[in-house]
Write a protein that holds these residues in place. Structure first.
Motif, PDB file in Angstrom:
ATOM      1  N   THR A  16       3.126   2.337  35.685  1.00 10.35           N
ATOM      2  CA  THR A  16       2.116   3.339  35.179  1.00 10.35           C
ATOM      3  C   THR A  16       0.754   2.590  34.734  1.00 10.35           C
ATOM      4  N   ASP A  17       0.667   0.915  34.452  1.00  5.60           N
ATOM      5  CA  ASP A  17      -0.636   0.285  33.900  1.00  5.60           C
ATOM      6  C   ASP A  17      -2.099   1.356  35.315  1.00  5.60           C
ATOM      7  N   GLU A  18      -1.279   1.569  36.776  1.00  2.00           N
ATOM      8  CA  GLU A  18      -1.998   0.961  38.236  1.00  2.00           C
ATOM      9  C   GLU A  18      -2.724   2.806  37.832  1.00  2.00           C
ATOM     10  N   LEU A  19      -1.321   3.513  37.178  1.00  3.47           N
ATOM     11  CA  LEU A  19      -1.857   5.071  37.619  1.00  3.47           C
ATOM     12  C   LEU A  19      -2.861   5.563  36.061  1.00  3.47           C
ATOM     13  N   SER A  20      -2.631   4.932  34.990  1.00  2.00           N
ATOM     14  CA  SER A  20      -3.143   5.157  33.894  1.00  2.00           C
ATOM     15  C   SER A  20      -4.652   4.713  34.487  1.00  2.00           C
ATOM     16  N   ARG A  21      -5.684   3.763  35.190  1.00  2.00           N
ATOM     17  CA  ARG A  21      -6.342   3.291  35.440  1.00  2.00           C
ATOM     18  C   ARG A  21      -7.189   4.278  36.854  1.00  2.00           C
ATOM     19  N   ILE A  22      -5.974   4.750  37.462  1.00  2.00           N
ATOM     20  CA  ILE A  22      -7.058   5.215  38.218  1.00  2.00           C
ATOM     21  C   ILE A  22      -6.914   6.897  37.698  1.00  2.00           C
ATOM     22  N   LEU A  23      -6.526   7.391  36.782  1.00  2.00           N
ATOM     23  CA  LEU A  23      -6.470   8.397  35.904  1.00  2.00           C
ATOM     24  C   LEU A  23      -7.835   8.616  35.139  1.00  2.00           C
ATOM     25  N   SER A  24      -7.993   7.493  33.887  1.00  2.00           N
ATOM     26  CA  SER A  24      -8.967   7.066  33.335  1.00  2.00           C
ATOM     27  C   SER A  24     -10.542   7.220  34.259  1.00  2.00           C
ATOM     28  N   MET A  25     -10.408   6.509  34.980  1.00  3.06           N
ATOM     29  CA  MET A  25     -11.569   6.566  36.355  1.00  3.06           C
ATOM     30  C   MET A  25     -12.845   7.991  36.309  1.00  3.06           C
ATOM     31  N   LEU A  26     -10.780   8.961  36.921  1.00  6.09           N
ATOM     32  CA  LEU A  26     -11.349  10.214  37.468  1.00  6.09           C
ATOM     33  C   LEU A  26     -11.571  10.546  36.185  1.00  6.09           C
ATOM     34  N   GLN A  27     -11.310  10.597  35.229  1.00  6.84           N
ATOM     35  CA  GLN A  27     -11.443  11.779  33.980  1.00  6.84           C
ATOM     36  C   GLN A  27     -12.913  11.353  33.524  1.00  6.84           C
ATOM     37  N   SER A  28     -13.173  10.074  33.689  1.00  6.26           N
ATOM     38  CA  SER A  28     -14.727   9.387  32.849  1.00  6.26           C
ATOM     39  C   SER A  28     -15.569  10.457  34.082  1.00  6.26           C
ATOM     40  N   ARG A  29     -15.698  10.839  35.668  1.00  5.17           N
ATOM     41  CA  ARG A  29     -16.622  10.951  36.502  1.00  5.17           C
ATOM     42  C   ARG A  29     -16.939  12.479  37.024  1.00  5.17           C
ATOM     43  N   CYS A  30     -15.138  13.313  36.973  1.00  8.91           N
ATOM     44  CA  CYS A  30     -14.892  14.549  36.722  1.00  8.91           C
ATOM     45  C   CYS A  30     -15.635  15.091  36.215  1.00  8.91           C
TER      46      CYS A  30
END
Length: 103
Positions: free
Chosen positions: A25-39
């Protein structure tokens, strides 16, 4: 037994607490946050797993697809690869870019 009384057995043992592992969950949240901030604003981001992790980014315009497709390789070098474009299920006015995620 008197009316309204409930018999309790004091010898009942509770199950040990479940081990809380949040690594995935932590890893998926990290990836999701990275994408949301740049998309681009309004991008719909989802994941699926079929033995391999995939990310799907649904966007309103084809121009945004081009931008995101160029952006993904720069986010965590090697994290996203094997890009493809698809129609977006149940969203006829969106365009989808998908990528494999290496974790």
């Amino acid at each position: 037994m008197a009316d309204g009384q409930i018999a309790t057995d004091r010898s009942v043992e509770y199950f040990p607490g479940a081990i809380q592992s949040t690594t995935v969950t932590d890893e998926l949240s990290r990836i999701l946050s990275m994408l949301q901030s740049r998309c681009p604003r309004g991008a719909l981001i989802s994941f699926d797993f079929d033995g391999k992790l995939h990310v799907h980014i649904d966007l309103r315009s084809r121009e945004d697809v081009n931008v995101v497709e160029a952006l993904l390789p720069t986010l965590g070098p090697g994290l996203f690869h094997t890009f493809s474009r698809h129609s977006t299920p149940h969203r006829p006015f969106f365009h989808r870019i998908s990528a494999r995620v290496e974790c």
